[in-house]
Design a protein around this motif. Structure first.
Motif, short mmCIF file in Angstrom:
data_model
loop_
_atom_site.label_atom_id
_atom_site.label_comp_id
_atom_site.label_asym_id
_atom_site.label_seq_id
_atom_site.Cartn_x
_atom_site.Cartn_y
_atom_site.Cartn_z
N GLY A 1 15.77 94.04 86.64
CA GLY A 1 17.32 94.06 85.87
C GLY A 1 17.84 92.97 86.15
O GLY A 1 19.36 92.13 86.32
N ASP A 2 16.98 91.93 87.53
CA ASP A 2 17.72 90.53 88.44
C ASP A 2 18.08 89.57 87.41
O ASP A 2 17.11 89.42 85.82
N LEU B 1 21.32 93.14 75.12
CA LEU B 1 20.39 92.81 76.09
C LEU B 1 20.87 91.89 77.01
O LEU B 1 21.05 90.53 76.72
N PHE C 1 11.68 87.98 78.22
CA PHE C 1 11.56 87.14 79.42
C PHE C 1 10.36 87.27 80.48
O PHE C 1 9.69 88.25 79.92
N LYS D 1 20.47 89.16 80.18
CA LYS D 1 19.51 88.78 81.02
C LYS D 1 18.59 89.40 82.12
O LYS D 1 19.27 89.80 82.75
N GLY D 2 17.46 88.86 81.94
CA GLY D 2 16.52 89.96 83.05
C GLY D 2 16.95 91.71 82.05
O GLY D 2 15.50 92.40 83.34
N LYS D 3 17.73 92.20 81.56
CA LYS D 3 17.01 93.82 81.02
C LYS D 3 16.45 93.78 80.01
O LYS D 3 16.09 92.62 79.44
N ILE D 4 15.84 95.03 80.21
CA ILE D 4 15.40 95.56 79.07
C ILE D 4 16.11 96.50 78.31
O ILE D 4 16.55 97.04 79.26
N GLU E 1 17.26 97.71 85.56
CA GLU E 1 16.84 97.22 84.71
C GLU E 1 16.95 97.75 83.28
O GLU E 1 16.65 96.88 82.19
#
Lengths: 390, 390
Positions: free
Chosen positions: A73-74, B186, A46, B188-191, B178
């Motif tokens: 993470g948000d 995975l 993203f 959303k917003g995470k890696i 995150e």
């Protein structure tokens, strides 16, 4: 007897890749990829902030109300207006409505608003989705060597398992009635057996850790019987000793009686002349000289590239570097010499004690200087080829 | 913020040798000796034949009766007369009465006698007792690195145990809300979290194999509590992430609250600026940047020499080599740059993709090019310093 170059070519031609296996990425250090890897995700997945700061819509405006926050993470997709900004942190999701991030060091902030003195360019400080790699894009081609950074890259794409070439199963067979295990009392006429632990350590330096050591009495029957199962169970067999022309050297006969095909025997080099190389199906056999320095030399020159070949490496040999010689060399043997040496960034020094029985100089050497068989003299200051072994 | 050179000096000054341990020679590959080793025996332990051939007393005589045999491992001290010889093999005991060995290729032999055409010099082809090393002579000075050849040499002297510097116990602590473990979905917003396996692999390349990985939530309390026992149980602690200036980076505070003394924070370099280095008693703490490429860069530049120092190595840093630059470099940052690069025997190419978040280029790099902070331009063809990482 054959020349070194021919021996190297025969070893290479017979050292085929081993079969492949699936392996956890975190255990794959030093293996070689046997497949092309495609990315299962876009990375970043993203639009990410590249800074700790504030995200907003680029315009002529200098003042913004703070209307929210995005931590790493948000995933709050806050819909910003032109006069609004959010607090944002490195790696955090940038809302779709924002197009620019400013570093926190470049704003005046209070609890509710920020004032920007010097605005960044539009789209600044944002890492775009897929900027590093896109979904289905090639991560690594087959035959890539798995390094720490490669492990990190695979892990950051969520990949946990890869297909690699197997490492060879290696056995070491030690022959010689004169040999006593270190730690025991040395009776008259005997010497301590050191080649097995030396070769085991040399194998460990190239990532081979499961090594079986066998010992056998110096006679044909015992050697022949021991070899039967060793040849069946291993991909590479190293034999230490028993291969020179002495009447009491049974190894070659024991190998041939076990169906090992001779590929060459004896090489025109010093040290390391009395070596046998053969194969039974896919199992390679190196019968190395019993003298420790000869044994280790031939490990680096022949066994090392064979094992690297089997593991799928493209660069199989020790690298060759060129250094200026600190002394002169005479070679009246008509043989290729491999001389224990110490090199630095510019020069190379040939060490004292080149006897094939001596490990003193090998233990402090960091390279082997190659003197081709046709070269009779190398003068001080001339350039020579060095194989680094450190 | 401090300069790279100062950071290196502070790391070196605080990286003391670990305590020592007794270790089996065969397990000592890659360790550093903490004692001087003296030889318990003479090597060879007796006069040895260097050839397969015949032993006799040198004289004007050309013909000899064969009166016995000495194989490797035998100890028959046959008393020869001037007209007598024995059959002898490489490594075998030379009877006290004999002074010369001739290669079997240089004689005409039948069952009972030999005829010598060209006699060797007196004392030829005999390895004297203690020729390689004498009893009580120094085998290795303290601080010698244990290589395969060193293991072989120690074993051939019958030495089975040595005193070495311990390897450090190393823990990796990963922070970041995150982060998702590879293999999981995975959201959303995470890696994906990749630094722990990457650092684990990097540690393995320098022989550190027992590594404990800990994960903690991104908050002060959790980080502080986790660090308590980690600091007690380890010699070196690597922390990944949570060390930049963002409001949500608790690591530095958690370290200070645990009694870790700050030795420096932030280095004038790119990538890898946001790093904390500290110590609690003898335990070193490196809080590395969360960006993977920054993390691995600082591993090679700071963690690598610290661990080598603790293990007793004299050469602690990556070696520096000099290569000709294939392109030009601009450095308007005023920072020291570490650029991912591919070098060969003559040249070095700077790779595309130097962003601190990207591992693509690191995965194929074999070196890091150093650009000092005061250097604004390096032209194509100029020489640069490269740190090999392969």
């Amino acid at each position: 007897m054959i020349e070194v170059q021919e021996a190297l070519e025969i070893v290479a031609a017979n050292s085929s890749n081993l079969s492949t296996q699936k392996l956890a990425v975190k255990k794959a250090l030093g293996y070689v990829l046997a497949e092309t890897i495609y990315s299962p995700i876009a990375m970043p997945p993203f639009r990410q902030s590249a800074m700790d700061g504030y995200a907003f819509i680029h315009s002529e405006r200098h003042q913004f109300d703070i209307v929210g926050i995005s931590q790493a993470g948000d995933h709050a997709n806050i819909k910003l207006k032109e006069n609004e900004a959010i607090r944002i942190f490195t790696g955090a999701y940038v809302p779709d409505s924002a197009d620019t991030v400013i570093m926190q060091e470049h704003v005046m902030a209070n609890e509710n608003s920020i004032l920007i003195a010097k605005k960044p360019e539009p789209f600044a400080n944002i890492r775009n989705k897929g900027e590093q790699i896109n979904i289905e894009e090639v991560v690594f081609e087959a035959n890539t060597v798995i390094t720490p950074a490669a492990i990190g890259f695979l892990a950051c794409l969520g990949i946990t398992e890869i297909t690699v070439y197997k490492k060879p199963k290696v056995a070491i067979l030690v022959t010689g009635n004169e040999l006593v295990k270190p730690g025991k009392k040395l009776s008259k006429g005997k010497i301590y057996e050191s080649n097995s632990v030396m070769l085991e350590a040399a194998l460990q330096t190239i990532g081979i850790n499961k090594i079986k050591i066998h010992r056998v009495k110096d006679n044909l029957k015992a050697t022949k019987n021991a070899l039967k199962s060793i040849l069946e169970e291993n991909d590479v067999v190293l034999i230490s000793g028993g291969i020179s022309v002495g009447d009491y050297d049974f190894v070659k006969e024991a190998l041939l009686k076990n169906g090992v095909k001779e590929l060459f025997y004896k090489i025109n080099q010093k040290p390391g002349k009395p070596m046998f190389f053969g194969a039974k199906k896919d199992t390679l056999v190196f019968a190395l000289p019993g003298n420790p320095a000869s044994s280790l030399t031939n490990f680096y020159i022949y066994v090392f590239p064979a094992i690297r070949n089997r593991m799928g490496f493209s660069n199989t040999h020790l690298p060759k570097i060129v250094r200026k010689l600190n002394s002169s060399i005479e070679n009246k043997t008509g043989k290729t010499l491999f001389l224990k040496a110490l090199y630095d960034e510019k020069n190379v020094t040939i060490l004292e004690g080149q006897s094939s029985a001596m490990l003193n100089s090998f233990a402090i050497a960091n390279g082997l200087v190659i003197v081709p068989q046709e070269v009779e003299n190398i003068k001080k200051g001339q350039l020579v080829t060095v194989l680094p072994i450190d």
